[in-house]
Enzyme design. Structure first.
Site, PDB file in Angstrom:
ATOM      1  N   HIS A 103     -13.524  51.100  43.686  1.00 32.71           N
ATOM      2  CA  HIS A 103     -13.767  50.564  45.032  1.00 32.71           C
ATOM      3  C   HIS A 103     -14.472  51.604  45.876  1.00 32.71           C
ATOM      4  O   HIS A 103     -14.448  52.802  45.587  1.00 32.71           O
ATOM      5  CB  HIS A 103     -12.459  50.107  45.700  1.00 32.71           C
ATOM      6  CG  HIS A 103     -11.694  51.215  46.351  1.00 32.71           C
ATOM      7  ND1 HIS A 103     -11.929  51.616  47.643  1.00 32.71           N
ATOM      8  CD2 HIS A 103     -10.710  52.009  45.884  1.00 32.71           C
ATOM      9  CE1 HIS A 103     -11.112  52.614  47.943  1.00 32.71           C
ATOM     10  NE2 HIS A 103     -10.362  52.876  46.880  1.00 32.71           N
ATOM     11  N   CYS A 104     -15.122  51.112  46.924  1.00 33.39           N
ATOM     12  CA  CYS A 104     -15.776  51.991  47.897  1.00 33.39           C
ATOM     13  C   CYS A 104     -15.380  51.504  49.283  1.00 33.39           C
ATOM     14  O   CYS A 104     -14.263  51.035  49.472  1.00 33.39           O
ATOM     15  CB  CYS A 104     -17.294  51.985  47.680  1.00 33.39           C
ATOM     16  SG  CYS A 104     -18.045  50.355  47.845  1.00 33.39           S
ATOM     17  N   GLN A 105     -16.283  51.578  50.231  1.00 28.99           N
ATOM     18  CA  GLN A 105     -15.971  51.117  51.581  1.00 28.99           C
ATOM     19  C   GLN A 105     -16.088  49.600  51.700  1.00 28.99           C
ATOM     20  O   GLN A 105     -15.224  48.942  52.234  1.00 28.99           O
ATOM     21  CB  GLN A 105     -16.874  51.815  52.608  1.00 28.99           C
ATOM     22  CG  GLN A 105     -16.536  51.511  54.056  1.00 28.99           C
ATOM     23  CD  GLN A 105     -15.188  52.061  54.492  1.00 28.99           C
ATOM     24  OE1 GLN A 105     -14.681  53.031  53.950  1.00 28.99           O
ATOM     25  NE2 GLN A 105     -14.587  51.429  55.485  1.00 28.99           N
ATOM     26  N   GLY A 107     -17.943  47.540  48.934  1.00 32.36           N
ATOM     27  CA  GLY A 107     -18.203  46.842  47.689  1.00 32.36           C
ATOM     28  C   GLY A 107     -19.412  47.243  46.873  1.00 32.36           C
ATOM     29  O   GLY A 107     -19.394  47.141  45.658  1.00 32.36           O
ATOM     30  N   TYR A 132     -12.368  49.520  50.827  1.00 31.09           N
ATOM     31  CA  TYR A 132     -11.387  50.095  51.745  1.00 31.09           C
ATOM     32  C   TYR A 132     -11.417  49.399  53.101  1.00 31.09           C
ATOM     33  O   TYR A 132     -10.393  49.299  53.773  1.00 31.09           O
ATOM     34  CB  TYR A 132     -11.595  51.609  51.911  1.00 31.09           C
ATOM     35  CG  TYR A 132     -10.483  52.210  52.731  1.00 31.09           C
ATOM     36  CD1 TYR A 132      -9.207  52.355  52.185  1.00 31.09           C
ATOM     37  CD2 TYR A 132     -10.684  52.573  54.053  1.00 31.09           C
ATOM     38  CE1 TYR A 132      -8.160  52.857  52.945  1.00 31.09           C
ATOM     39  CE2 TYR A 132      -9.643  53.076  54.814  1.00 31.09           C
ATOM     40  CZ  TYR A 132      -8.385  53.213  54.259  1.00 31.09           C
ATOM     41  OH  TYR A 132      -7.348  53.700  55.015  1.00 31.09           O
TER      42      TYR A 132
END
Length: 141
Positions: A103-105, A107, A132
């Site tokens: 995961h990132c911020q 997608g 996130y």
């Protein structure tokens, strides 16, 4: 041009994605929703890889996640298990792990990392597309 041995694997992945009709995006089998992500985090049975930059992670993170910036994902997944553990402080995911989640911020980088993992043979890798941003909104953080 893709570096090293990744190019042939990525080409196979792109061909597979294209044949599913999901041109340019991952099919539903490689994305995890918030509800399922929450259950996995609570179970402690997931390898959660946060691919944001360390300064982003400093502002908050999902419990039990390990930070491997997206630019390091390919190199990290190619490391031997001992080196991986020394660098990241957790066991290296196994090829057949059911619950390898990136995961990132929001997608995009998570999807990129998931595609790299799939190309390297981590066939069950998934992306938490909400990232996130969604996690922190729903968890009230």
């Amino acid at each position: 041009m893709l570096p090293g041995r990744l190019a042939p694997h990525l080409c196979k992945f792109v061909a597979r994605v294209s044949s599913t009709g999901a041109a340019g995006s991952m099919d539903g089998g490689h994305v995890i929703a918030y509800k399922d992500m929450k259950a996995l985090v609570a179970s402690g049975k997931a390898h959660i890889v946060d691919v944001r930059l360390p300064e982003e992670v400093a502002n908050g993170r999902i419990a039990n996640s390990v930070n491997v910036p997206v630019a390091e994902v390919e190199e990290a997944l190619k490391m031997d298990p001992k080196t991986f553990k020394m660098k990241y402080g957790v066991d290296k995911p196994q090829m057949g792990d059911e619950n390898l989640i990136f995961h990132c911020q929001m997608g995009r980088r998570g999807a990129q990392a998931t595609e790299i993992a799939l190309a390297l043979g981590y066939a069950k890798a998934r992306n938490y597309a909400g990232g996130y941003k969604e996690w922190s909104e729903k968890e009230g953080k």
